[in-house]
Design an enzyme around this catalytic site. Sequence first.
Site, PDB file in Angstrom:
ATOM      1  N   LEU A   1     -26.403   7.033 -25.349  1.00 31.58           N
ATOM      2  CA  LEU A   1     -26.328   5.801 -24.564  1.00 31.58           C
ATOM      3  C   LEU A   1     -25.424   6.046 -23.356  1.00 31.58           C
ATOM      4  O   LEU A   1     -24.243   6.374 -23.512  1.00 31.58           O
ATOM      5  CB  LEU A   1     -25.771   4.649 -25.406  1.00 31.58           C
ATOM      6  CG  LEU A   1     -26.764   4.071 -26.417  1.00 31.58           C
ATOM      7  CD1 LEU A   1     -26.712   4.837 -27.720  1.00 31.58           C
ATOM      8  CD2 LEU A   1     -26.506   2.596 -26.627  1.00 31.58           C
ATOM      9  N   ILE A   2     -25.963   5.866 -22.185  1.00 33.24           N
ATOM     10  CA  ILE A   2     -25.179   6.014 -20.962  1.00 33.24           C
ATOM     11  C   ILE A   2     -24.209   4.843 -20.889  1.00 33.24           C
ATOM     12  O   ILE A   2     -24.615   3.683 -21.012  1.00 33.24           O
ATOM     13  CB  ILE A   2     -26.104   6.025 -19.730  1.00 33.24           C
ATOM     14  CG1 ILE A   2     -27.108   7.171 -19.837  1.00 33.24           C
ATOM     15  CG2 ILE A   2     -25.296   6.121 -18.440  1.00 33.24           C
ATOM     16  CD1 ILE A   2     -28.255   7.083 -18.846  1.00 33.24           C
TER      17      ILE A   2
ATOM     18  N   GLY B   1     -32.728   7.104 -23.317  1.00 28.11           N
ATOM     19  CA  GLY B   1     -32.039   6.730 -24.548  1.00 28.11           C
ATOM     20  C   GLY B   1     -32.209   7.713 -25.688  1.00 28.11           C
ATOM     21  O   GLY B   1     -31.659   7.507 -26.767  1.00 28.11           O
ATOM     22  N   ARG B   2     -32.946   8.795 -25.474  1.00 24.18           N
ATOM     23  CA  ARG B   2     -33.218   9.727 -26.569  1.00 24.18           C
ATOM     24  C   ARG B   2     -32.047  10.658 -26.877  1.00 24.18           C
ATOM     25  O   ARG B   2     -31.955  11.209 -27.966  1.00 24.18           O
ATOM     26  CB  ARG B   2     -34.474  10.570 -26.256  1.00 24.18           C
ATOM     27  CG  ARG B   2     -35.771   9.787 -26.255  1.00 24.18           C
ATOM     28  CD  ARG B   2     -36.050   9.108 -27.583  1.00 24.18           C
ATOM     29  NE  ARG B   2     -36.054  10.012 -28.715  1.00 24.18           N
ATOM     30  CZ  ARG B   2     -37.143  10.473 -29.312  1.00 24.18           C
ATOM     31  NH1 ARG B   2     -38.336  10.108 -28.893  1.00 24.18           N
ATOM     32  NH2 ARG B   2     -37.054  11.280 -30.348  1.00 24.18           N
TER      33      ARG B   2
ATOM     34  N   THR C   1     -36.170  -4.780 -18.067  1.00 22.38           N
ATOM     35  CA  THR C   1     -37.240  -4.886 -17.071  1.00 22.38           C
ATOM     36  C   THR C   1     -38.292  -3.790 -17.194  1.00 22.38           C
ATOM     37  O   THR C   1     -39.170  -3.672 -16.331  1.00 22.38           O
ATOM     38  CB  THR C   1     -36.656  -4.809 -15.637  1.00 22.38           C
ATOM     39  OG1 THR C   1     -35.988  -3.541 -15.486  1.00 22.38           O
ATOM     40  CG2 THR C   1     -35.668  -5.922 -15.388  1.00 22.38           C
TER      41      THR C   1
ATOM     42  N   GLY D   1     -31.519  -4.151 -18.250  1.00 16.67           N
ATOM     43  CA  GLY D   1     -31.991  -5.455 -17.768  1.00 16.67           C
ATOM     44  C   GLY D   1     -33.250  -5.920 -18.482  1.00 16.67           C
ATOM     45  O   GLY D   1     -33.756  -7.004 -18.202  1.00 16.67           O
TER      46      GLY D   1
ATOM     47  N   TYR E   1     -49.355   3.174  -5.384  1.00 13.96           N
ATOM     48  CA  TYR E   1     -49.005   1.993  -6.169  1.00 13.96           C
ATOM     49  C   TYR E   1     -50.172   1.024  -6.082  1.00 13.96           C
ATOM     50  O   TYR E   1     -50.441   0.459  -5.023  1.00 13.96           O
ATOM     51  CB  TYR E   1     -47.728   1.389  -5.583  1.00 13.96           C
ATOM     52  CG  TYR E   1     -47.077   0.299  -6.391  1.00 13.96           C
ATOM     53  CD1 TYR E   1     -45.997   0.580  -7.227  1.00 13.96           C
ATOM     54  CD2 TYR E   1     -47.520  -1.014  -6.311  1.00 13.96           C
ATOM     55  CE1 TYR E   1     -45.374  -0.420  -7.953  1.00 13.96           C
ATOM     56  CE2 TYR E   1     -46.899  -2.029  -7.046  1.00 13.96           C
ATOM     57  CZ  TYR E   1     -45.832  -1.721  -7.857  1.00 13.96           C
ATOM     58  OH  TYR E   1     -45.209  -2.715  -8.579  1.00 13.96           O
TER      59      TYR E   1
ATOM     60  N   PRO F   1     -31.104   1.337 -26.463  1.00 15.30           N
ATOM     61  CA  PRO F   1     -30.273   0.862 -25.348  1.00 15.30           C
ATOM     62  C   PRO F   1     -31.068  -0.127 -24.488  1.00 15.30           C
ATOM     63  O   PRO F   1     -32.247   0.078 -24.229  1.00 15.30           O
ATOM     64  CB  PRO F   1     -29.959   2.133 -24.560  1.00 15.30           C
ATOM     65  CG  PRO F   1     -31.003   3.121 -24.939  1.00 15.30           C
ATOM     66  CD  PRO F   1     -31.558   2.725 -26.267  1.00 15.30           C
ATOM     67  N   TYR F   2     -30.376  -1.182 -24.041  1.00 14.46           N
ATOM     68  CA  TYR F   2     -31.043  -2.273 -23.309  1.00 14.46           C
ATOM     69  C   TYR F   2     -30.229  -2.585 -22.060  1.00 14.46           C
ATOM     70  O   TYR F   2     -29.055  -2.908 -22.137  1.00 14.46           O
ATOM     71  CB  TYR F   2     -31.112  -3.490 -24.229  1.00 14.46           C
ATOM     72  CG  TYR F   2     -31.897  -4.671 -23.699  1.00 14.46           C
ATOM     73  CD1 TYR F   2     -33.196  -4.929 -24.146  1.00 14.46           C
ATOM     74  CD2 TYR F   2     -31.342  -5.556 -22.771  1.00 14.46           C
ATOM     75  CE1 TYR F   2     -33.924  -6.021 -23.687  1.00 14.46           C
ATOM     76  CE2 TYR F   2     -32.062  -6.641 -22.301  1.00 14.46           C
ATOM     77  CZ  TYR F   2     -33.358  -6.866 -22.758  1.00 14.46           C
ATOM     78  OH  TYR F   2     -34.077  -7.962 -22.305  1.00 14.46           O
TER      79      TYR F   2
END
Lengths: 534, 534
Positions: free
Chosen positions: B257-258, B253-254, B125, B123, B452, B120-121
């Site tokens: 697909l949402i 994605g495991r 990012t 953005g 961060y 599943p793809y």
Amino acid sequence: MRRWNGWGDDNFTMALPDQGHAFLADRIGTSPALPDVSLSTVCDSVPPSRLPADSDAAPLIDCSPEARVRHARGQSLADWLAMRSGNIGVFPDGVARPRNSRDVQKLLRFAKRHSLQLIPYGGGTSVAGHINPVKADNPVLTVDMSDMNRLTDLNRESQIATFGAGTPGPLVESQLRAHGYTLGHYPQSFELSTIGGWVASRSSGQQSLRYGRIEQLFAGGSIETLQGTWDLPTFPASSAGPDLREFILGSEGRLGLITEVKVRISRLPEQESFHVFFFPDWEQARTACRKLVQNRTQLSMLRLSNGAETETQLALAGHPRLIGLLESFLSLRGAGSGKCMMTFGLTGSRHQCKAAVKEVRQICSEYKGVYTGTRLGKKWAEKRFTMPYLREALWKMGYAVDTLETATDWDNVDNLLELIEKNLRDGLKDKNESTHVFTHLSHFYGQGCSIYTTYVFRVADTYEETLSRWRSLKNTTSELIVQNGGTISHQHGVGKDHAPFLPVEKGELGMLAIRSLCATFDPDALLNPKTLVE
Amino acid sequence: MRRWNGWGDDNFTMALPDQGHAFLADRIGTSPALPDVSLSTVCDSVPPSRLPADSDAAPLIDCSPEARVRHARGQSLADWLAMRSGNIGVFPDGVARPRNSRDVQKLLRFAKRHSLQLIPYGGGTSVAGHINPVKADNPVLTVDMSDMNRLTDLNRESQIATFGAGTPGPLVESQLRAHGYTLGHYPQSFELSTIGGWVASRSSGQQSLRYGRIEQLFAGGSIETLQGTWDLPTFPASSAGPDLREFILGSEGRLGLITEVKVRISRLPEQESFHVFFFPDWEQARTACRKLVQNRTQLSMLRLSNGAETETQLALAGHPRLIGLLESFLSLRGAGSGKCMMTFGLTGSRHQCKAAVKEVRQICSEYKGVYTGTRLGKKWAEKRFTMPYLREALWKMGYAVDTLETATDWDNVDNLLELIEKNLRDGLKDKNESTHVFTHLSHFYGQGCSIYTTYVFRVADTYEETLSRWRSLKNTTSELIVQNGGTISHQHGVGKDHAPFLPVEKGELGMLAIRSLCATFDPDALLNPKTLVE
């Protein structure tokens, strides 16, 4: 001493004022109470234990009839009827009292070796049949966690406290308050229910608006499983895959026994107070509450009684002269018949409480709310954990009381509330019986709220008929809830009583996910079988 | 048009001011930039697609080299080096663009029939390798969700909005704002990342203090799995067993697909502003931030730069005269060398913002904070999504930039922060290279916060050596994080890059739970293999 067949300590009783009795008699009539059997009679009926005696776990286990009776049932109305009638059904074959995780591991090995059923037992306050043993060929061992009741670590900087899973509410708070902290988790069962039970059943407390549900408070801990020890480390938040805390929360003993619970605590607040508004009608009251929560006003609790509950509470409160004065005052201000009582809590810093009260007054005045100060709020706070004692008083007058609760999105609240109340109100009509029904909304979210409905009916001539009436009310309403956009439970879990209704809510693939987890951790279904998943 | 080998729109560039360049040159030297290959060169290197052509899914699939190049990599530094060098490795064999759930079901059947890998793809990012295909015998089909980008339902009363999973941040907000609502989820990747990707990877936004992480915003939705459609109904809260939303959140994605995401939205706030304080030193600054969040002060965002980041940000900001004046003023007020910048956001009603700002001023003054107004806060808000563009500017000057993030409890923040910074600072010493390292705390919780850390180093003479240096810094620091009480990711997920470090965090039984779920829903490991779980 703790009542063996009802709620709480037997030194503590609550009486229903005469006006309250008259009110109920007027609504649903009167009935002679059913006779209670004695503890000794029930103990005499307990069959011999089927537990194997030759085990290193034996010293941890009490097989006395009294221990087995005292751990056979929870606090649902069905449990009450069973305990009062003596028709209890299945008893655990023994009650273990582990003192630490190693003891729990020992019990798990013992269970595995002999294919025993293992039921974790916290405060025994379940109203959904979580801790009731089911009839089966293999013996049942109930594991009473009450000896694991200590605060074992307090991390002040990170505000995390570590408790033994069997710590009940008062010991959670007293051990924290000694250091200036609070957990702030106050379910109505607070007096008896335990921190491990709160996690296992996804409990919610009366001040969850400030402190969060147990999901927000549970930071990590330890679970003893048949596959080994499962340690959940604490992180403030993480995006590293599924949140495993959420697998344990609501697992109801099916994956393992929670032994240690780490919770997120808070400094004791600068201020706390409880206040009451009255609204002329439900529509305005409900809208005001929705606006308050969607506005993120910093309240610690919020509760809205519908007209029937408001009337009932005022009638059952006693003090008819004072209540009469209050009602005259409210009526003059526009809140007469059909008025709804809203109780709210302010907890926090001076600035927070000041800002919140301004917002409450502003929003409530838009919906014609009448402010009555803190007197009734204080009463609420004093009696917040004592309502279950009233059940005892009502029982002795021949009334059975039960509650049903759910949660749903705002646009479905009125619809579902009306369906529930109507079904309960009309549910015994074919028996020519009336039910007195009233409701409050208690836990509020931007998206919706919980609906908590109480119903009172006269006991029938026999226990069997009383149980059958209850079962019919409970099951038809539960079915109605899940078929109409409500969760089968907002705060009491699934247990055995709600398990038949879970598949509608979770769906086929949701049940597949839950079943696969259970099967992975407990392939032979030894742990609290028939609970959560039938 | 979107850059094929870097961040964002290629019409938009950011320049590093001369002072900024001088600052970096002084710290770590300069280096010639590495040459970029062209898109056409890479397209020429794409091997023929292995997808079976005779399928009812074929019309949904684009097998052109350019589509396959544009979907081969995310935005990690390793991905950049791959795209800039042209050494990309594995390409998807085709890119599908479903328009609705039925299309996704069709693609799942296609994948099952031919044992295809399905990625599943959203953005594209990911900075952790979520969407990168791995070398395998079976063909790879990437499913680009970008055509499912509509607001399909808006429930104003319950404040729930339903979106296609491929809706990117700006389209989420613009479609909501047209109706007076906001989601309030602003990850730095906001411009490109999608609502489905946020759920799949457990994303967190800059204003999570008010609006919550995606876990709090995700109310339900639909997931297409190999076992069928999994619908998650919306409830405000529930105690009915494990929360299945939490199985989907972070599933990467495991499990499936949402396709549809329902989120909890808010009315646009009455007020919003961003402000800056400076503190004399880290200890006081960090304590003030902890006190603010543990006090439940109603902020919408909070960010604390350490001394190194504060210095770097002021140096890279340009405007040396203005910055000089600011620094003189701060120095007079006690915040000289080593000072730390704290940015905070106030969002909400007038009363809420007023109470919050009083508390901020009170708590910050206890820790010698110097208030500088909203000017720098406004700058932060203007540039909140543009930092990735600066990476492009630095790349062209011969610098590689990457970030690492984690979260840990308060009592471990300093320890872990120092370990991370030291490891990155010293990590290239054996190559006689310096690294410029700085850190901020961004997401705050009562229990702890995120850490961060940004690190900048000169590119080496070759891509291979640059990649090898990065890999050594990344992997040794990741290991350090999980061995020292940090999560492997607070906001970027696991993907393939963090998967080797997950077992330390989740433990053996945690991994067993995750693996059993994956195996139940996807027994042949077709869905995004090697992601989340190796």
